[in-house]
Motif scaffolding. Structure first.
Motif, mmCIF file in Angstrom:
data_model
loop_
_atom_site.group_PDB
_atom_site.id
_atom_site.type_symbol
_atom_site.label_atom_id
_atom_site.label_comp_id
_atom_site.label_asym_id
_atom_site.label_seq_id
_atom_site.Cartn_x
_atom_site.Cartn_y
_atom_site.Cartn_z
ATOM 1 N N UNK A 103 9.802 -31.756 -39.050
ATOM 2 C CA UNK A 103 9.951 -32.573 -37.830
ATOM 3 C C UNK A 103 8.905 -32.187 -36.787
ATOM 4 N N UNK A 104 8.641 -30.890 -36.639
ATOM 5 C CA UNK A 104 7.618 -30.441 -35.692
ATOM 6 C C UNK A 104 6.250 -31.006 -36.071
ATOM 7 N N UNK A 105 5.956 -30.990 -37.351
ATOM 8 C CA UNK A 105 4.692 -31.541 -37.838
ATOM 9 C C UNK A 105 4.611 -33.041 -37.557
ATOM 10 N N UNK A 106 5.686 -33.761 -37.852
ATOM 11 C CA UNK A 106 5.721 -35.202 -37.575
ATOM 12 C C UNK A 106 5.528 -35.471 -36.090
ATOM 13 N N UNK A 107 6.135 -34.653 -35.261
ATOM 14 C CA UNK A 107 5.993 -34.830 -33.815
ATOM 15 C C UNK A 107 4.557 -34.604 -33.353
ATOM 16 N N UNK A 108 3.859 -33.667 -33.986
ATOM 17 C CA UNK A 108 2.450 -33.451 -33.634
ATOM 18 C C UNK A 108 1.624 -34.704 -33.927
ATOM 19 N N UNK A 109 1.903 -35.343 -35.054
ATOM 20 C CA UNK A 109 1.187 -36.572 -35.399
ATOM 21 C C UNK A 109 1.549 -37.683 -34.405
ATOM 22 N N UNK A 110 2.819 -37.785 -34.064
ATOM 23 C CA UNK A 110 3.251 -38.813 -33.110
ATOM 24 C C UNK A 110 2.602 -38.629 -31.738
ATOM 25 N N UNK A 111 2.549 -37.404 -31.269
ATOM 26 C CA UNK A 111 1.963 -37.121 -29.960
ATOM 27 C C UNK A 111 0.494 -37.528 -29.916
ATOM 28 N N UNK A 112 -0.215 -37.366 -31.026
ATOM 29 C CA UNK A 112 -1.620 -37.792 -31.086
ATOM 30 C C UNK A 112 -1.778 -39.274 -30.794
ATOM 31 N N UNK A 113 -0.772 -40.055 -31.117
ATOM 32 C CA UNK A 113 -0.832 -41.512 -30.928
ATOM 33 C C UNK A 113 -0.027 -41.950 -29.703
#
Length: 131
Positions: A103-113
């Protein structure tokens, strides 16, 4: 591309290629160099451990969908090399993994966008005696 499909990236690369998936395969990791400059390639799915260098993804202009294992996502994230044109992404998880780390990894990708992170909800309860 896998044991029963196209033998490699070079064999799959052609101007009309719109999507590529690397599956379970025999042999060493693949280079994505033959994909540079393919005008229609919009989707890439890479089975965990099949890429020789995940940073080659950054040279792929036009990707809209990318599915990678957590380790490959980390390489892209920490190098600042996540393709800018992505509209969708997936994290390929094999075996048992720590859900909160994914989930933390997914959130990092989301924050980029500039997307909101996933919401975490913790529910605590007594399920009664076991057995």
């Amino acid at each position: 591309m896998n044991r029963s499909g196209v033998p490699g990236v070079v064999a799959a690369a052609h101007p009309g290629l719109g999507g590529l998936a690397t599956g379970v395969r025999e042999g060493g990791p693949l280079s994505l160099a033959p994909l540079v400059g393919l005008p229609r390639l919009r989707a890439l799915t890479a089975y965990p451990g099949t890429l020789a260098d995940p940073l080659e993804i950054a040279r792929r202009d036009g990707l809209e969908f990318l599915e990678l294992a957590p380790e490959e996502w980390c390489v892209l994230l920490y190098a600042g090399a996540v393709p800018r044109g992505l509209s969708a992404a997936a994290i390929e998880v094999r075996g048992e993994r720590n859900t909160l780390e994914i989930m933390d990894l997914a959130n990092e990708v989301l924050v980029l966008r500039n997307r909101p992170p996933t919401t975490r909800t913790t529910i605590e309860t007594d399920l009664g005696p076991v057995g």
